[in-house]
Write a protein that holds these residues in place. Sequence first.
Motif, PDB file in Angstrom:
ATOM      1  N   ASP A 118     -19.323  -8.039 -45.548  1.00 18.31           N
ATOM      2  CA  ASP A 118     -19.004  -7.063 -46.717  1.00 18.31           C
ATOM      3  C   ASP A 118     -20.551  -6.094 -46.536  1.00 18.31           C
ATOM      4  O   ASP A 118     -20.991  -4.541 -47.105  1.00 18.31           O
ATOM      5  N   ALA A 135     -25.329 -12.659 -45.980  1.00 16.19           N
ATOM      6  CA  ALA A 135     -23.731 -12.374 -46.528  1.00 16.19           C
ATOM      7  C   ALA A 135     -23.371 -12.136 -47.673  1.00 16.19           C
ATOM      8  O   ALA A 135     -22.788 -12.531 -48.608  1.00 16.19           O
ATOM      9  N   HIS A 181     -12.697   1.324 -56.418  1.00 14.62           N
ATOM     10  CA  HIS A 181     -13.869   1.643 -55.094  1.00 14.62           C
ATOM     11  C   HIS A 181     -14.341   2.895 -55.002  1.00 14.62           C
ATOM     12  O   HIS A 181     -13.509   3.558 -53.947  1.00 14.62           O
ATOM     13  N   PRO A 207     -10.560  -1.033 -48.862  1.00  8.30           N
ATOM     14  CA  PRO A 207      -9.283  -2.399 -48.811  1.00  8.30           C
ATOM     15  C   PRO A 207      -8.228  -1.958 -49.270  1.00  8.30           C
ATOM     16  O   PRO A 207      -7.104  -3.017 -48.225  1.00  8.30           O
ATOM     17  N   ILE A 242     -26.970 -20.529 -49.956  1.00  6.52           N
ATOM     18  CA  ILE A 242     -27.295 -20.282 -50.514  1.00  6.52           C
ATOM     19  C   ILE A 242     -26.109 -18.968 -51.960  1.00  6.52           C
ATOM     20  O   ILE A 242     -25.887 -18.412 -51.069  1.00  6.52           O
ATOM     21  N   GLY A 259     -22.108 -16.945 -49.938  1.00  2.30           N
ATOM     22  CA  GLY A 259     -21.228 -18.204 -49.393  1.00  2.30           C
ATOM     23  C   GLY A 259     -19.513 -17.692 -49.987  1.00  2.30           C
ATOM     24  O   GLY A 259     -18.906 -18.546 -50.010  1.00  2.30           O
ATOM     25  N   HIS A 274      -5.450 -10.126 -52.062  1.00  2.00           N
ATOM     26  CA  HIS A 274      -6.145  -9.667 -50.962  1.00  2.00           C
ATOM     27  C   HIS A 274      -4.843  -9.943 -49.498  1.00  2.00           C
ATOM     28  O   HIS A 274      -4.469 -11.250 -49.534  1.00  2.00           O
ATOM     29  N   VAL A 307     -23.641 -10.120 -41.803  1.00  2.00           N
ATOM     30  CA  VAL A 307     -22.585  -9.950 -41.459  1.00  2.00           C
ATOM     31  C   VAL A 307     -21.174 -10.261 -42.897  1.00  2.00           C
ATOM     32  O   VAL A 307     -22.429  -9.791 -43.849  1.00  2.00           O
ATOM     33  N   GLY A 347     -19.901 -15.702 -45.212  1.00  2.00           N
ATOM     34  CA  GLY A 347     -20.724 -16.275 -45.258  1.00  2.00           C
ATOM     35  C   GLY A 347     -20.692 -18.144 -45.118  1.00  2.00           C
ATOM     36  O   GLY A 347     -20.702 -18.845 -44.334  1.00  2.00           O
ATOM     37  N   ARG A 374     -25.035 -17.503 -55.678  1.00  2.00           N
ATOM     38  CA  ARG A 374     -25.209 -17.818 -57.298  1.00  2.00           C
ATOM     39  C   ARG A 374     -24.201 -18.433 -58.071  1.00  2.00           C
ATOM     40  O   ARG A 374     -24.409 -19.174 -58.736  1.00  2.00           O
ATOM     41  N   MET A 406     -11.594  -9.259 -44.648  1.00  2.00           N
ATOM     42  CA  MET A 406     -11.981 -10.868 -43.929  1.00  2.00           C
ATOM     43  C   MET A 406     -11.594 -11.257 -42.773  1.00  2.00           C
ATOM     44  O   MET A 406     -11.860 -11.589 -42.139  1.00  2.00           O
TER      45      MET A 406
END
Length: 459
Positions: free
Chosen positions: A332, A189, A309, A339, A55, A34, A76, A330, A38, A57, A345
């Motif tokens: 990453d 996702a 990264h 980045p 869903i 999410g 970002h 979908v 997602g 975590r 995004m």
Amino acid sequence: MMSSSPARVFAALNAVRPPDQASPVVGRAVVIGGSVAGLLAARVLSDYAQSVVIIDRDDPQVTGERPGVPQGTQLHALLPGGLLQLEHLFPGFREQALARGAVGAPPAARRNYLDGRLKVVVPDDADSLAGTRPLLEGLIRQRVLRLPNVKTVTARATGLVFDGAVTTGVRCDAGGAPGVESGDLVVDAMGRSSRLSEWLAQAGWDRPVMRRMTVNLNYATALFQRRETDPDATIVLALHTPKMSSDVAGAAFFAVEDGRWMAMMAGYGDNRPGRTADDFVRRLRDQFPPEFGEVAGNEMLGDVRTYRHADSRRRDFHRLKRFPAGLVSVGDAVASFNPVYGQGMTAAALHAACLSTYLRSGPDLGVPARRFFALQKVVVDVAWSMSTSADLALPHVDGPYPRGYRLSSWVSGQIVAATVTHVPTARRFNEVVSMREHPRSLATPGVLLGALRANRRAR
Ligand SMILES: Cc1cc2nc3c(=O)[nH]c(=O)nc-3n(C[C@H](O)[C@H](O)[C@H](O)COP(=O)(O)OP(=O)(O)OC[C@H]3O[C@@H](n4cnc5c(N)ncnc54)[C@H](O)[C@@H]3O)c2cc1C
């Protein structure tokens, strides 16, 4: 559309709008993860599925930093192309973000330096927005969870359930209690560490080939207090090309909510600029234009946060011969890039447009979603070619070099140089790097000639 050129497909994806009326072709859709990708997939699914469950975590009520998105503390950038997409998916998004403290970044408020030279402003460029990642993600989440047919489950996904060649659900673990969320369409996702490939292999399917390009990027981000007397620009970027032989490859500062600046600095390989507060401030002051020093002269709020990264990577789902039906991936999880180009995004929004186009065509969910992956390949190719062609110029990156690399890198060098002085070249270039136009629109004799002339005049 599939027989069209990639440039046409890309233009059509950029033009995708939500349907006027919901038209369910899916019963229940399950999205694993999410975060931005997602949530945007769930937004699209809300038009095409009777119900959608997300869903994650992490508890969706937790705002701000969260363990599932460790990169969330870093700067970002929302590219103008991404903002346009968000505005289509969530009308009024920009105004709401501003009301929460995000800061507007029209073309005149953005400053871009290349090797210390200030680039021309493209006055009619699209708007952008500056805010922290948790602010942007939080607003997207709020808009999605307000949709009546979307709900969330806080659990860790642990595998997939299949009925023959069809995906029928997701196994999860909610605090030790196992369960299954069943659905007619499952969307992975889970981000760049997605376990989908392992789950496919465990169930006897092929795993997608993963392509990697090592970038070894070291990021450092710090927040500073923002005062009235500070620079009036809201987004300032400064890039050093390898010929600058600086140990800092680039730096940026953005005005963000709550009267703060977010400043970022990055280096490649063994260069880890800005690991301590002193080092961060000193390098901003010594290696960048004076306004960076002004920002760094303010009080630092909290510590410097670093992030490493290692590589850009893509998983080639479109090449799989054997793949179950009712499953897509979908964000990453499919492709994650260096980045510094700020594509993630915006790419996720374009993946959502692929999902919308696929579902609008009334697909047979009993067969693999090849049409979806073919559309998505166009988006991934665009982001991958931009990100990796720039990275191949870095001294510590050693390939793989595509055919014709020397010529193409000379051409792109000329175009990038012309963006410093020449508005028409800068306009085209900005449209491409913000993912509104296909890179092919730069590969024309007219663009190259314009760039060469501008570079000759500038000399
Ligand atoms: C240092 C850095 C800087 C970046 N800067 C920019 C930028 O300037 N602009 C930009 O557009 N993008 C940027 N990105 C990329 C951006 O963060 C991602 O592209 C964006 O978050 C979309 O990713 P995603 O939603 O696919 O995955 P992620 O954001 O990684 O989210 C994955 C989600 O899946 C959940 N999850 C994972 N596994 C499970 C599981 N088993 N069960 C349940 N839930 C699970 C996680 O909790 C998380 O919520 C940057 C990335 C990094 C690393």
